[in-house]
Design a protein around this motif. Structure first.
Motif, mmCIF file in Angstrom:
data_model
loop_
_atom_site.group_PDB
_atom_site.id
_atom_site.type_symbol
_atom_site.label_atom_id
_atom_site.label_comp_id
_atom_site.label_asym_id
_atom_site.label_seq_id
_atom_site.Cartn_x
_atom_site.Cartn_y
_atom_site.Cartn_z
ATOM 1 N N MET A 196 5.196 -0.933 2.693
ATOM 2 C CA MET A 196 4.856 -0.233 1.452
ATOM 3 C C MET A 196 3.769 -0.994 0.706
ATOM 4 O O MET A 196 3.547 -2.179 0.947
ATOM 5 C CB MET A 196 6.100 -0.111 0.563
ATOM 6 N N LYS A 197 3.121 -0.271 -0.195
ATOM 7 C CA LYS A 197 2.046 -0.880 -0.978
ATOM 8 C C LYS A 197 2.194 -0.427 -2.408
ATOM 9 O O LYS A 197 2.198 0.786 -2.623
ATOM 10 C CB LYS A 197 0.714 -0.424 -0.402
ATOM 11 N N PRO A 198 2.378 -1.278 -3.355
ATOM 12 C CA PRO A 198 2.535 -2.721 -3.200
ATOM 13 C C PRO A 198 3.990 -3.045 -2.829
ATOM 14 O O PRO A 198 4.830 -2.175 -2.855
ATOM 15 C CB PRO A 198 2.229 -3.229 -4.607
ATOM 16 N N GLY A 199 4.219 -4.319 -2.491
ATOM 17 C CA GLY A 199 5.602 -4.744 -2.295
ATOM 18 C C GLY A 199 5.960 -5.137 -0.889
ATOM 19 O O GLY A 199 7.141 -5.247 -0.556
ATOM 20 N N LYS A 200 4.956 -5.391 -0.051
ATOM 21 C CA LYS A 200 5.224 -5.670 1.372
ATOM 22 C C LYS A 200 6.264 -6.767 1.605
ATOM 23 O O LYS A 200 7.177 -6.579 2.414
ATOM 24 C CB LYS A 200 3.897 -6.008 2.077
ATOM 25 N N PRO A 201 6.187 -7.914 0.931
ATOM 26 C CA PRO A 201 7.173 -8.972 1.282
ATOM 27 C C PRO A 201 8.529 -8.832 0.585
ATOM 28 O O PRO A 201 9.312 -9.785 0.562
ATOM 29 C CB PRO A 201 6.472 -10.266 0.837
ATOM 30 N N PRO B 58 8.135 -9.528 -4.683
ATOM 31 C CA PRO B 58 6.857 -10.242 -4.623
ATOM 32 C C PRO B 58 6.413 -10.676 -6.015
ATOM 33 O O PRO B 58 6.759 -10.050 -7.017
ATOM 34 C CB PRO B 58 5.894 -9.204 -4.051
ATOM 35 N N ASN C 31 3.340 -10.717 -7.259
ATOM 36 C CA ASN C 31 2.302 -9.929 -7.918
ATOM 37 C C ASN C 31 2.960 -8.961 -8.900
ATOM 38 O O ASN C 31 3.906 -8.253 -8.541
ATOM 39 C CB ASN C 31 1.487 -9.141 -6.882
ATOM 40 N N SER D 276 3.575 -5.318 -8.003
ATOM 41 C CA SER D 276 4.524 -5.254 -6.882
ATOM 42 C C SER D 276 5.938 -5.471 -7.388
ATOM 43 O O SER D 276 6.879 -4.803 -6.955
ATOM 44 C CB SER D 276 4.210 -6.330 -5.839
ATOM 45 N N ARG E 251 0.425 1.588 5.215
ATOM 46 C CA ARG E 251 1.626 1.479 4.378
ATOM 47 C C ARG E 251 1.752 2.672 3.421
ATOM 48 O O ARG E 251 0.729 3.137 2.891
ATOM 49 C CB ARG E 251 1.564 0.192 3.552
ATOM 50 N N SER F 88 -2.298 -5.008 -6.626
ATOM 51 C CA SER F 88 -0.920 -5.379 -6.956
ATOM 52 C C SER F 88 -0.834 -6.489 -8.000
ATOM 53 O O SER F 88 0.217 -6.713 -8.585
ATOM 54 C CB SER F 88 -0.157 -5.777 -5.696
HETATM 55 O O1 MOO Z 1 2.426 -5.762 -1.003
HETATM 56 MO MO1 MOO Z 1 1.588 -6.692 -2.022
HETATM 57 O O2 MOO Z 1 2.776 -6.251 -3.187
HETATM 58 O O3 MOO Z 1 0.543 -5.309 -1.883
HETATM 59 O O4 MOO Z 1 0.322 -7.026 -2.977
#
Ligand code: MOO
Ligand SMILES: Nc1nc2c(c(=O)[nH]1)N[C@H]1C(S)=C(S)[C@@H](COP(=O)(O)OP(=O)(O)OC[C@H]3O[C@@H](n4cnc5c(N)ncnc54)[C@H](O)[C@@H]3O)O[C@H]1N2
Ligand SMILES: [Mg+2]
Length: 689
Positions: free
Chosen positions: A516-521, A553, A555, A558, A613, A644
């Protein structure tokens, strides 16, 4: 010299059930105390359970009453339940392989089975921890191999000056013991190889660059799969009994509720006027003496109304016995007054057709005594109707699902309190995540605990902050149900959340990456929780629960997006919002419950797509009065609009437009799904979504 303090922790399922069966503690004690350097050791027995072991060790290492030495006995073999080394290793800040070699070498002289032991030794903070075999004989052999070194090793671990200690004759100790006195510092236990789903997959923070992962070992889950994990691992809600007052607003009712009192409890007048004795088919018109006056707060028994008389009555007041209808004062005229002129003597009733029962609320006609007033799963809304009904029926307490308490922790060396008056220097940034997440959680009606900022130090601050909040000490005066952290979940060497949860807290990471974007980790974990036996604040049901950790995350955009997407449905489930199946059958408008409401929106312009994503694009959704549809406009498409790091992408946003991964753009006019975070805006009015 003061005597040193030690604890012996017996790890054994059997002995934990039958303490009398343990013989190891009594075998070890005289060996340790023989030379008068040790106080009589504390002894505790726990089952072969990682969390119990870890909690007991930490009770003796962390905090002001720390011990110099902890000897664990048991659980070091190859049996499936043997997990003492796995429990202890993550707690050790500095490993001591010399002690391990020394113990194995000594035991090997006695039996080749020594090879079947997996001892661990090392220092946590100032405490030396050593695991010993479970059998009294094996444990004694191992302890005898190192016991002469222990005072020295423990004093050094506690910060004593090693040069002075050597001068005081430690050399002779080495010779006498016949083993190397090398308490090695900074020796790594090596990076763990992922083996099972619950084994640590995260980086070992002590591993050097050569052994750090260069790509994430966590599988990339779809948002849907990640939400399934959250739902699966969010425990069932806890039932509490709460007083009926504003504190239960927003709570979900946990059991059917029946009216304890009828409303009204007596035959009450609906209007101000005169109570009469009406009969079917007979005219009510005429002039009648006013026999009595009844007000709403009348006390005691009322005189029965005699035939041919009427009684003045106010709205809500009880009818006198025999009266069966009330005529409104507007439908009457004063005929005569008493001689002093102060009261009505007779009144003329103009209305002819008042029927029995007219303007009368029969007992229990609003709420019948014993009738079901609420079903399990109903929500006590802020509108006030539910509280009103509970209050009216004399319901003093109500069983509801406990609303979870959420702790919010920011992590990172670079963070500065947002209101710190000093000018930022170097790479410092203001902690914006904590205030924004705390506000969001509060607006959802959850209790929050501000857990502050934890620095990125591998051995300590983060682990302590997490442990304290799970236990309800420090900033968290009561144990939190859910911890939300931000920062430190990606691929950097100071991204310590995953290793700390897995390796130090014995937690299980259910996902560590989401497409997903944002929020990958975004990371979601559960940590086993066992309340201290003395903690009276904790109920039995709570005691058995895992605690949830959402590591979002760092950011800012995010963090807020993933709070809305993953944390909210979990909090909803914990609050009992998923328990409404019964209520849903009769009140379908209560659905959907968990997480943000979903709506269809028309895009007012092109929205670019991410090729890989799913994007949760921050947008403003407005309702059109002319066509009744909802329209979505981005909070910023150009340039860095949706970056993000840009918390501003959430300013004014009331929705996340869900853009599935793909090439090109979603074009203007296309209808897509959006998740509503706030109320829908209208062009000239605000309407509720
Ligand atoms: O996945 Mo991160 O939250 O795009 O910058
Ligand atoms: N090599 C890779 N690097 C990164 C990846 C990746 O997959 N491979 N993922 C990127 C993505 S996507 C995100 S999102 C971030 C997530 O980073 P972390 O969760 O590890 O967070 P930090 O590194 O601690 O900080 C990131 C960023 O956010 C700022 N921050 C942190 N906490 C706060 C706070 N409380 N208030 C305001 N701002 C905060 C921090 O200063 C950093 O600028 O990782 C990418 N990297
Ligand atoms: Mg990072």
């Amino acid at each position: 010299m003061d005597k040193l303090k030690a604890g012996i922790l017996i790890v054994s399922d059997t002995a934990s059930q039958d303490p009398a069966s343990d013989q190891t503690a009594s075998a070890l004690t005289p060996i340790l105390t023989a030379e008068g350097k040790w106080e009589s050791p504390a002894i505790k027995i726990v089952p072969d359970n990682v969390f119990h072991i870890q909690q007991s060790v930490c009770d003796w290492t962390d905090g002001p009453n720390w011990y110099n030495l902890i000897l664990l006995s048991g659980g070091t073999g190859f049996a499936v339940r043997d997990n003492t080394p796995e429990a202890v290793s993550p707690l050790i800040h500095r490993h001591a392989p010399g002690l391990v070699h020394g113990m194995i070498a000594a035991s090997l002289k006695v039996t080749p089975f020594a090879m079947m032991s997996r001892p661990v030794a090392g220092v946590r903070d100032k405490t030396l921890i050593i695991t010993l075999p479970g059998s009294p004989k094996g444990a004694v052999e191992n302890l005898e191999a190192v016991v002469k070194l222990l005072p020295h090793a423990c004093l050094q671990s506690a910060g004593a000056n090693s040069r002075n200690m050597h001068a005081a004759g430690v050399k002779s100790l080495e010779v006498e013991a016949g083993v190397s006195a090398g308490v090695s510092s900074g020796v790594s236990s090596g990076s763990s190889v992922p083996k099972a789903r619950t084994a640590p997959q995260s980086n070992d923070p002590s591993a050097g660059p050569g052994r750090r992962y260069r790509s994430s070992p966590y599988p990339m889950l779809s948002v849907e799969d990640a939400l399934c994990e959250v739902s699966e691992h969010t425990p069932a809600p806890i039932v509490i009994e709460a007083p009926v007052n504003t504190s239960v607003v927003g709570s979900v009712i946990a059991e059917d509720i029946y009216a304890a009192e009828a409303v009204p409890a007596y035959r009450a007048s609906i209007v101000d006027g005169y109570a009469i004795i009406a009969s079917e088919g007979a005219s009510t018109n005429g002039t009648f003496p006013v026999a009595s006056i009844t007000h709403a707060n009348v006390g005691g028994a009322l005189e029965p109304l005699q035939s041919g008389t009427i009684a003045r009555i106010t709205t809500g007041a009880p009818l006198p016995p025999n009266a069966n209808a009330v005529v409104m004062v507007e439908d009457t005229e004063l005929a005569t007054t008493t001689p002093d002129g102060n009261e009505e003597a007779t009144v003329h009733i103009l209305a002819e057709d008042i029927l029995p029962g007219e303007n009368v609320r029969e007992p229990g006609s609003d709420v019948a005594l014993g009738s079901k007033i609420f079903a399990r799963g109903d929500i006590i809304s802020p509108v006030g109707g539910e509280i009103g009904l509970l209050a009216a029926t004399g319901t003093r307490t109500v069983k509801v699902f406990k609303k979870p308490t959420v702790g919010v922790l920011s992590t990172g060396d670079e963070l500065v309190e947002h209101d710190d008056p000093r000018t930022l220097t170097g790479g410092q940034i203001r902690d914006s995540n904590r205030p924004s997440l705390l506000s969001c959680l509060k607006s959802w009606g959850f209790q929050t605990v501000d857990l502050g900022i934890a620095r990125d130090t591998p051995a300590g601050e983060l682990e302590h902050a997490l442990r304290d909040s799970l236990r309800g000490v420090g900033r968290a005066s009561s144990s939190v149900d859910v911890i939300v952290t931000t920062g430190g979940v990606s691929m950097g060497e100071l991204d310590l959340l995953k290793p700390t949860i897995e390796r130090s807290l014995g937690g299980t990471i259910h996902f560590g990456r989401v497409s997903m974007k944002p929020g990958k980790p975004t990371t979601f974990a559960t940590v086993p929780f066992k309340a201290a036996a003395t903690d009276s604040r904790v109920t039995t049901q709570q005691e058995r629960q895992s605690k949830l950790i959402f590591s979002l995350p760092g950011n800012p955009a995010s963090a807020l997006v993933t709070l809305n997407l993953f944390v909210l449905p979990s909090l909803h489930k914990l609050s009992g919002l998923g328990e409404s199946s019964q209520a849903l059958a009769t009140k379908p408008w209560l659905a959907p419950h968990l997480g943000l409401p979903r709506v269809a929106v028309v895009l007012t312009h092109h929205f670019p797509l991410d090729p890989k994503r799913t994007e949760y694009h921050r947008a403003v959704v407005t309702g059109s009065r002319s066509d009744g549809r909802l329209y979505a406009t981005s909070t910023g498409v150009e340039g860095v609009g949706q970056r993000s790091s840009r918390v501003g992408s959430l300013v004014s946003a009331n929705a996340l437009v869900v853009l599935r991964a793909g090439r090109g753009v979603c074009i203007k006019g296309e209808i897509v799904e959006a998740l509503m975070m706030g109320s829908v805006y209208g062009s000239d009015t605000r309407i509720i979504c």
